[in-house]
Design a protein around this motif. Structure first.
Motif: not given
Length: 153
Positions: A35-36, A93, A108, A110, A126
């Protein structure tokens, strides 16, 4: 049926820049299962600047020859990430601009230890959605190296 612009197609691996962090020419793996997005970082230190939360960290570039780059960025949040092996981990993040080919947009990231991974950056779904990109997993390095320079950030 809409036609697909070749400028919006990426392969399994692509060259990216993170100009606001001063990072140019980083190979990223595209991961639609994540996702990230994530960046290999260590020595992560939160601090305050003008009353706002920031984070200072060392980013690692290159796989065979390790290059270190010290970065600072505003802290967006602390997020619990569940890895593919089921382990949960708390990660910082940040938000920064990504340049891929002739596209540039905020994503974004991480900050995580990826020292055992081949690619120092993972580009998650994303960021792909925000960049309106389509993935052709049979190809790599579809896009040219980013065209924007540090001054364009």
């Amino acid at each position: 049926m809409k036609s697909i612009d070749p400028a919006n197609i990426v392969g399994l691996r692509e060259w990216v820049d993170l100009p606001q962090l001063g990072i140019i020419g980083l190979r990223a793996k595209i991961d639609t299962g994540a996702s990230t997005s994530s960046l290999h970082a260590s020595d992560i230190q939160p601090f305050e600047r003008d009353g706002q939360p920031w984070v200072r960290f060392t980013a690692y570039l290159g796989t065979q020859v390790q290059r270190r780059h010290r970065c600072e960025a505003p802290l967006v949040s602390l997020k619990t990430i569940k890895s593919s092996n089921g382990h949960s981990q708390s990660r910082y993040v940040i938000s920064t601009r990504l340049t891929l080919g002739r596209h540039s947009w905020p994503i974004e990231l991480t900050l995580a230890c990826r020292k055992t991974m081949r690619y120092r950056m993972l580009l998650g779904c994303k960021a792909l959605v925000d960049g309106r990109l389509l993935v052709d997993p049979a190809r790599s390095y579809v896009q040219d190296k980013p065209l924007l320079a540090l001054g364009d950030a």
